[in-house]
Scaffold this active site. Structure first.
Site, short mmCIF file in Angstrom:
data_model
loop_
_atom_site.label_atom_id
_atom_site.label_comp_id
_atom_site.label_asym_id
_atom_site.label_seq_id
_atom_site.Cartn_x
_atom_site.Cartn_y
_atom_site.Cartn_z
CE LYS A 1 87.46 40.28 12.36
NZ LYS A 1 86.06 40.63 12.52
NE ARG B 1 94.56 54.27 31.41
CZ ARG B 1 94.22 55.31 32.19
NH1 ARG B 1 93.24 56.11 31.82
NH2 ARG B 1 94.86 55.55 33.32
CE1 TYR C 1 82.26 39.08 14.60
CE2 TYR C 1 82.06 40.51 16.51
CZ TYR C 1 82.72 39.52 15.83
OH TYR C 1 83.84 38.95 16.38
CG ASP D 1 80.69 46.51 11.35
OD1 ASP D 1 81.69 46.50 10.60
OD2 ASP D 1 80.59 45.77 12.34
#
Ligand SMILES: *Cc1c(COP(=O)(O)O)cnc(C)c1O
Length: 372
Positions: A194, A45, A97, A169
């Site tokens: 993406k 982690r 978004y 972004d």
């Protein structure tokens, strides 16, 4: 060294001479008897070799001082926003978004953040917004799904004068098409789900930044404490995707330009939104800051929602699906998918242009338009 070369060769971590890097699935790494780090890693982690490889590769191609990877684009964005103190004011571009809009509406107010939605393409609206103190300016360019193009350099200059940071972004553009950090942005966010992954089979996100290592440390602490950790296998897949990113983007963008030009002026379509079409309202800005028009197109149908859904129902090669940036072309009626809170024009269809032969894509859209 050029970014395309770095995307393939950087970093090079070989085990037993392997050309493809190994996947390190171990959740824990040996340390000394008093907890001393022996190998640079401790617990999954906190960090993992495949995640660090990906972060170095991202920073190298983005021209960033560092990058921190997360389990998704949303996790990356939320980690950055959670660094702001209660009372901070964030300006979001109005076309945003959809899940970031929901985050701004439903969650950020609980963190004490004041969120404002502004048309950042409008200089007057910006100067009005900057009249009050601003901590962070956040926009996509091109934006999802309206393909607005925002002037990165100008907005960063105004934000600097107002003592505000800027996050761009850059998911739609990728570092191949646009380099916001070179134009003054503090942060670039990518949904690695993406184009970076590129094959519609892996989720991830990242923040690349300009600044000292304390930014990476703070983002990694957020990641560790809130748990939005990227898995080693996903990091490995995205690193592999980045090795063909430059090559794929060339074809994605060339195809998209041909499709946009073929659709522009077609009967039944009132508007084709594509940055490299001279009819785009920010065409000059797109030519200035983007190396190509990208590979996302939105079209607006004269017959509104019904016509848009009929076209989406008539395509044979394009697949009706959300997301973008994969090898296959996708089409989506965003207003339907976003639901009742959507502000997307009802006649808008969003196209993610894939790597097929462009003539086949154009023929598919033209026949669907004729049938609708
Ligand atoms: C998909 C997307 C996101 C969110 O990324 P996830 O990986 O799905 O969390 C953020 N911004 C833009 C522009 C996107 O297209």
């Amino acid at each position: 060294m050029h970014a395309e070369t770095k995307s393939i060769h950087f970093p090079t971590r070989r085990s037993n001479g392997s050309i493809a890097p190994p996947i390190e699935l171990s959740t824990t790494f040996e340390h000394g008897p008093a907890g001393e780090h022996l190998h640079g890693f401790e617990y999954i982690r906190d960090n993992n070799p495949n995640v660090s490889d990906l972060e170095s590769r991202l920073a190298a191609i983005e021209g960033a001082d560092g990058a921190v990877a997360f389990a998704s684009g949303m996790a990356a964005g939320a980690a950055l926003l959670s660094r702001l103190s209660p009372g901070a004011r964030v300006l979001f571009h109005e076309d945003l978004y959809f899940d970031f809009r929901k985050l701004a509406d439903r969650i950020l107010p609980n963190w004490g953040l004041e969120c404002e939605s502004v048309d950042l393409t409008d200089a007057t609206a910006r100067s009005r917004a900057f009249a009050k103190s601003v901590d962070l300016v956040w926009f996509e360019t091109p934006s999802n799904p309206s393909i607005d193009v925002l002037d990165i350099e100008t907005i960063c200059r105004e934000a600097r004068d107002a003592n505000a940071d800027v996050l761009v972004d850059g998911t739609f553009a990728t570092p191949v098409v646009q380099r916001p950090l070179d134009l003054g942005a503090n942060y670039v966010l990518h949904s690695l789900t993406k184009y970076m992954g590129g094959h519609s089979d892996v989720q991830g996100g990242a923040i690349a930044f300009k600044g000292d290592a304390s930014i990476a440390d703070a983002l990694k602490e957020k990641r560790r404490l809130t748990g939005g950790v990227l898995s080693p296998f996903n990091a490995w897949l995205i690193s592999r995707g980045i090795q063909t990113l430059y090559c794929r983007m060339d074809r994605h963008c060339a195809n998209a330009r041909l499709v946009a030009e073929a659709l522009d002026g077609s009967s039944g379509i009132t508007r084709v939104r594509y940055p490299y079409l001279p009819s785009h309202p920010s065409y000059d800005i797109a030519r200035k800051q983007m190396l190509s028009g990208g590979a996302m197109i939105s079209i607006e149908l004269e017959g509104g929602k019904e016509a848009a859904i009929r076209v989406a129902a008539s395509v044979k090669l394009f697949v009706n699906a959300t997301s973008l940036g994969g090898v296959e072309s996708l089409i989506e009626h965003r207003a339907s998918v976003e639901g009742p809170e959507s502000t997307t024009p009802p006649g808008l269809l969003r196209l993610s242009i894939g790597l097929e032969n462009p003539d086949d894509l154009i023929e598919d859209l033209k026949s669907a338009l004729a049938a609708a």
